[in-house]
Motif scaffolding. Structure first.
Motif, PDB file in Angstrom:
ATOM      1  N   ALA A  14       0.822  -1.209   0.000  1.00  0.00           N
ATOM      2  CA  ALA A  14       0.000   0.000   0.000  1.00  0.00           C
ATOM      3  C   ALA A  14       0.854   1.256   0.000  1.00  0.00           C
ATOM      4  O   ALA A  14       1.997   1.268   0.467  1.00  0.00           O
ATOM      5  N   GLN A  15       0.269   2.325  -0.524  1.00  0.00           N
ATOM      6  CA  GLN A  15       0.867   3.653  -0.499  1.00  0.00           C
ATOM      7  C   GLN A  15      -0.078   4.557   0.285  1.00  0.00           C
ATOM      8  O   GLN A  15      -1.294   4.561   0.036  1.00  0.00           O
ATOM      9  N   VAL A  16       0.448   5.313   1.239  1.00  0.00           N
ATOM     10  CA  VAL A  16      -0.378   6.073   2.180  1.00  0.00           C
ATOM     11  C   VAL A  16      -0.087   7.557   2.063  1.00  0.00           C
ATOM     12  O   VAL A  16       1.081   7.978   1.981  1.00  0.00           O
ATOM     13  N   TRP A  17      -1.165   8.344   2.048  1.00  0.00           N
ATOM     14  CA  TRP A  17      -1.062   9.801   2.093  1.00  0.00           C
ATOM     15  C   TRP A  17      -2.131  10.306   3.059  1.00  0.00           C
ATOM     16  O   TRP A  17      -3.298  10.375   2.729  1.00  0.00           O
ATOM     17  N   GLY A  18      -1.706  10.629   4.297  1.00  0.00           N
ATOM     18  CA  GLY A  18      -2.677  11.052   5.303  1.00  0.00           C
ATOM     19  C   GLY A  18      -3.670   9.937   5.598  1.00  0.00           C
ATOM     20  O   GLY A  18      -3.301   8.843   6.013  1.00  0.00           O
ATOM     21  N   GLY A  19      -4.951  10.217   5.359  1.00  0.00           N
ATOM     22  CA  GLY A  19      -5.988   9.217   5.603  1.00  0.00           C
ATOM     23  C   GLY A  19      -6.336   8.390   4.387  1.00  0.00           C
ATOM     24  O   GLY A  19      -7.249   7.572   4.443  1.00  0.00           O
ATOM     25  N   ILE A  20      -5.611   8.595   3.272  1.00  0.00           N
ATOM     26  CA  ILE A  20      -5.875   7.859   2.034  1.00  0.00           C
ATOM     27  C   ILE A  20      -4.874   6.714   1.901  1.00  0.00           C
ATOM     28  O   ILE A  20      -3.668   6.916   2.044  1.00  0.00           O
ATOM     29  N   ARG A  21      -5.368   5.524   1.629  1.00  0.00           N
ATOM     30  CA  ARG A  21      -4.513   4.379   1.350  1.00  0.00           C
ATOM     31  C   ARG A  21      -4.855   3.863  -0.049  1.00  0.00           C
ATOM     32  O   ARG A  21      -6.018   3.537  -0.331  1.00  0.00           O
ATOM     33  N   LEU A  22      -3.857   3.780  -0.910  1.00  0.00           N
ATOM     34  CA  LEU A  22      -4.021   3.231  -2.251  1.00  0.00           C
ATOM     35  C   LEU A  22      -3.310   1.886  -2.314  1.00  0.00           C
ATOM     36  O   LEU A  22      -2.131   1.785  -1.966  1.00  0.00           O
ATOM     37  N   VAL A  23      -4.021   0.867  -2.741  1.00  0.00           N
ATOM     38  CA  VAL A  23      -3.449  -0.475  -2.853  1.00  0.00           C
ATOM     39  C   VAL A  23      -3.411  -0.844  -4.331  1.00  0.00           C
ATOM     40  O   VAL A  23      -4.452  -1.085  -4.949  1.00  0.00           O
ATOM     41  N   PRO A  24      -2.221  -0.877  -4.951  1.00  0.00           N
ATOM     42  CA  PRO A  24      -2.129  -1.201  -6.383  1.00  0.00           C
ATOM     43  C   PRO A  24      -2.482  -2.664  -6.650  1.00  0.00           C
ATOM     44  O   PRO A  24      -2.193  -3.547  -5.846  1.00  0.00           O
ATOM     45  N   LEU A  25      -3.096  -2.895  -7.797  1.00  0.00           N
ATOM     46  CA  LEU A  25      -3.410  -4.236  -8.283  1.00  0.00           C
ATOM     47  C   LEU A  25      -2.719  -4.427  -9.618  1.00  0.00           C
ATOM     48  O   LEU A  25      -2.898  -3.606 -10.531  1.00  0.00           O
ATOM     49  N   VAL A  26      -1.926  -5.468  -9.757  1.00  0.00           N
ATOM     50  CA  VAL A  26      -1.193  -5.705 -11.000  1.00  0.00           C
ATOM     51  C   VAL A  26      -1.593  -7.058 -11.574  1.00  0.00           C
ATOM     52  O   VAL A  26      -2.077  -7.943 -10.868  1.00  0.00           O
ATOM     53  N   ARG A  27      -1.391  -7.195 -12.879  1.00  0.00           N
ATOM     54  CA  ARG A  27      -1.627  -8.464 -13.567  1.00  0.00           C
ATOM     55  C   ARG A  27      -0.294  -8.985 -14.091  1.00  0.00           C
ATOM     56  O   ARG A  27       0.539  -8.205 -14.569  1.00  0.00           O
ATOM     57  N   ALA A  28      -0.126 -10.303 -14.037  1.00  0.00           N
ATOM     58  CA  ALA A  28       1.059 -10.899 -14.658  1.00  0.00           C
ATOM     59  C   ALA A  28       1.006 -10.723 -16.166  1.00  0.00           C
ATOM     60  O   ALA A  28       2.015 -10.434 -16.817  1.00  0.00           O
ATOM     61  N   GLU A  29      -0.196 -10.861 -16.731  1.00  0.00           N
ATOM     62  CA  GLU A  29      -0.429 -10.662 -18.162  1.00  0.00           C
ATOM     63  C   GLU A  29      -1.757  -9.939 -18.346  1.00  0.00           C
ATOM     64  O   GLU A  29      -2.741 -10.283 -17.686  1.00  0.00           O
ATOM     65  N   PRO A  30      -1.823  -8.930 -19.224  1.00  0.00           N
ATOM     66  CA  PRO A  30      -3.110  -8.255 -19.462  1.00  0.00           C
ATOM     67  C   PRO A  30      -4.107  -9.191 -20.115  1.00  0.00           C
ATOM     68  O   PRO A  30      -3.729 -10.134 -20.820  1.00  0.00           O
TER      69      PRO A  30
END
Length: 409
Positions: A14-30
């Motif tokens: 996760a990446q955090v900025w104050g009260g916001i948490r962004l959790v990236p989702l990735v694919r091995a293949e599109p």
């Protein structure tokens, strides 16, 4: 299909900025054969969703789905407000209303060599992200009472729940969201993100291809977010940042050992995220409605069960392939008041809008149900005189006599 399936998407730290948490989702293949593009509108939209029904909302953009398999190089990006004689940052004071015939519409072929060819148009459609889901929520039992019981007003019988409105906030109004999206990096292979405010899930966004995500990432600040999300972001305290702690020991003697330990920390975070933060989103049983077929893909919108368990509940839309894999997902978290309205409408419809039977099923008295209806903002649907008369008489029994039967429009 009753559940959301995010298999094939890998959770990154996760990446955090104050009260916001962004959790990236990735694919091995599109996912092959489907691409999404943005078409800018930037104005209020009016969509004809029925012979006498219109949906009106602020619609900043639409998405163009292309399932031709050629990468979608012919799709148009869109246009900006303003004309050629005005500076780019000098927008007009009045925001235009754009009229759309449908929430989902196949692309038109150009004439005289202009625009898309017939072949290209056959594999493209435009849809309005989130508004497709919101219209499904607003149309929930929109027709109103199917039987003209005495307690319902003539307006309820003739017009149903029209007009019906729900409040939402633009992403730019969610405290910290714009900064978080601007500051944090986009991972290689990233095809989605989970957005949290005060560690409560605000929205999920998934696309089929990393290039699509890079192009659509900025659109998240123009999406609609629920009232609860706005409140959590404004009043919530900063959340804890993701930290990976690797203890030194005899098993860490080489770079390969260190790499394995780091990957173990990533797996632990991913498992915790799925077990705790997204558990309610993925474990809820939804009702799905297919609205458009795109070759081997299908576009659906979905509604939650509207139960009163206190758990978070989302509406949304998704595109999946013939194997059930999620190619596109966008969700909108409902507030507690919106869940209560959905629950009340669902229970009324399940008992033919008979107040006595509905009250008994809810374990409430007749007067308590009437208070719930009024608190939900549906007071205009009630016949005040008939309700007062029956309330004084102790409420109707299960054999309450209906008025003249009538089918709402």
């Amino acid at each position: 299909m009753t559940r959301l399936d995010l298999s094939g998407l890998i959770t990154r730290p996760a990446q955090v900025w104050g009260g916001i948490r962004l959790v990236p989702l990735v694919r091995a293949e599109p996912l092959p054969g489907l691409r999404l593009h943005r078409r800018i509108y930037e104005g209020y939209g009016e969509v004809q969703v029925g012979p006498d029904t219109r949906y009106v909302s602020y619609i900043p953009h639409g998405f163009v789905a292309d399932w031709s398999g050629d990468g979608g190089q012919e799709a148009a990006y869109g246009t900006q407000l303003g004309d050629g004689n005005r500076p780019a940052d000098n927008r007009p004071d009045a925001v235009p209303v754009r009229r759309h015939h449908r929430m989902v519409k196949r692309a038109k072929a150009g004439k005289g060599g202009k625009g898309l060819s017939r072949t290209a148009a056959a594999t493209r459609c435009r849809f309005l992200p989130l508004h497709l889901a919101l219209e499904g929520f607003l149309s929930l039992h929109f027709g109103g009472p199917s039987i003209a019981w005495d307690e319902w007003s003539q307006r309820a019988i003739r017009q149903g729940l029209s007009p019906r409105a729900e409040a939402a906030y633009l992403g730019l109004g969610v405290r910290g969201l714009a900064d978080a999206l601007r500051v944090f990096e986009i991972h290689p292979g990233q095809c989605g993100v989970m957005v949290y405010t005060a560690d409560s899930l605000a929205a999920a966004f998934v696309v089929p291809h990393p290039d699509d995500y890079r192009a659509l990432h900025p659109s998240l600040v123009e999406d609609l977010y629920g009232e609860l999300v706005h409140q959590y972001a404004f009043f919530g305290a900063p959340v804890a940042e993701f930290e990976a702690r690797i203890r030194d020991g005899r098993h860490l003697e080489t770079l390969a050992d260190l790499r394995a330990a780091a990957r173990a920390q990533e797996r632990a975070w991913s498992e915790m995220h799925e077990a705790v933060l997204t558990r309610q989103l993925l474990s809820t049983s939804y009702s799905f409605e297919r609205v458009y077929r795109m070759g081997s893909y299908a576009l659906h919108r979905f509604l939650p069960p509207f139960d009163r368990s206190g758990q978070e509940q989302h509406i949304g839309e998704l595109i999946n392939d013939h194997k059930g894999r999620t190619a596109y997902l966008k969700t909108f978290r409902l507030s507690d008041a919106q869940i209560r309205r959905g629950h009340l409408l669902t229970r009324l419809a399940a008992h033919d809008w008979h107040l006595g039977r509905t009250a008994e099923a809810l374990g409430a008295t007749y007067d308590e149900l009437v208070r719930r209806i009024r608190a939900a903002g549906f007071d205009s649907l009630l016949n005040a005189h008939a309700v007062a008369r029956r309330s004084a008489a102790g409420g109707p029994g299960l054999s309450g006599t209906p008025g003249a039967p009538g089918v709402s429009k």
